[in-house]
Design a protein around this motif. Structure first.
Motif, PDB file in Angstrom:
ATOM      1  N   TYR A  51       0.867  -1.171   0.000  1.00 53.14           N
ATOM      2  CA  TYR A  51       0.000   0.000   0.000  1.00 53.14           C
ATOM      3  C   TYR A  51       0.906   1.223   0.000  1.00 53.14           C
ATOM      4  O   TYR A  51       1.816   1.303   0.808  1.00 53.14           O
ATOM      5  CB  TYR A  51      -0.903  -0.004   1.240  1.00 53.14           C
ATOM      6  N   PRO A  52       0.689   2.166  -0.903  1.00 50.84           N
ATOM      7  CA  PRO A  52       1.606   3.307  -0.997  1.00 50.84           C
ATOM      8  C   PRO A  52       1.552   4.182   0.261  1.00 50.84           C
ATOM      9  O   PRO A  52       0.488   4.460   0.789  1.00 50.84           O
ATOM     10  CB  PRO A  52       1.099   4.080  -2.216  1.00 50.84           C
ATOM     11  N   GLU A  53       2.739   4.603   0.709  1.00 46.63           N
ATOM     12  CA  GLU A  53       2.808   5.481   1.877  1.00 46.63           C
ATOM     13  C   GLU A  53       2.432   6.906   1.503  1.00 46.63           C
ATOM     14  O   GLU A  53       1.845   7.623   2.291  1.00 46.63           O
ATOM     15  CB  GLU A  53       4.219   5.456   2.460  1.00 46.63           C
ATOM     16  N   PHE A  54       2.780   7.315   0.277  1.00 50.53           N
ATOM     17  CA  PHE A  54       2.473   8.655  -0.185  1.00 50.53           C
ATOM     18  C   PHE A  54       1.615   8.546  -1.431  1.00 50.53           C
ATOM     19  O   PHE A  54       1.945   7.818  -2.355  1.00 50.53           O
ATOM     20  CB  PHE A  54       3.755   9.426  -0.520  1.00 50.53           C
ATOM     21  N   VAL A  55       0.532   9.297  -1.446  1.00 49.27           N
ATOM     22  CA  VAL A  55      -0.342   9.330  -2.606  1.00 49.27           C
ATOM     23  C   VAL A  55      -0.238  10.725  -3.212  1.00 49.27           C
ATOM     24  O   VAL A  55      -0.638  11.704  -2.580  1.00 49.27           O
ATOM     25  CB  VAL A  55      -1.806   9.024  -2.207  1.00 49.27           C
TER      26      VAL A  55
END
Length: 133
Positions: A51-55
């Protein structure tokens, strides 16, 4: 003889004896194993699925009183700044002086004199030269 009397004493009631004599159901026997397998699967899935930490997303930051854009009417260098960073400014406050041939102190002194004179007194304001209003 004492050994026979000790063997004949029941330590547990009949209902407890019934529970202890029955073999446990398969769900009870394998329940802990199934829960452990599910837990290991969740851990493996959490490692594999990232899951991406930064979007990244576009954003516009505003406030109730957004800052105003100031543009000079002429191209010139800044000679003196009268305000400090993050200081609140008020209407008609002098923010800075642009480089000019005039002395800004004299211009500010003249502005103070002109602002103190009422419009009816401007006709008789002493000026050198032949200026008319």
């Amino acid at each position: 003889m004492e050994k026979d009397t000790l063997d004949s004493i029941e330590l547990r009631s009949e209902s407890v004896q019934d529970i202890l004599t029955q073999p446990p159901h398969w769900m009870i026997r394998w329940g802990n194993t199934i829960i452990l397998i599910i837990l290991v699967m969740v851990l493996i899935m959490s490692y594999l699925i990232k899951y991406p930490e930064f979007v990244p997303a576009p954003i516009v930051v505003t406030s109730q009183n957004p800052p105003e854009k100031l543009e000079a009417r002429t191209n010139s260098k800044i000679e003196k700044i009268f305000i400090k960073n993050h200081k609140e400014v008020h209407k008609n406050e002098i923010l800075m002086v642009m480089q000019s041939t005039a002395n800004y102190k004299d211009v500010l002194a003249l502005k103070k004199i002109v602002d103190s004179i009422s419009p009816s007194q401007l006709q008789s304001f002493p000026l050198n030269g032949n200026l008319t209003f």
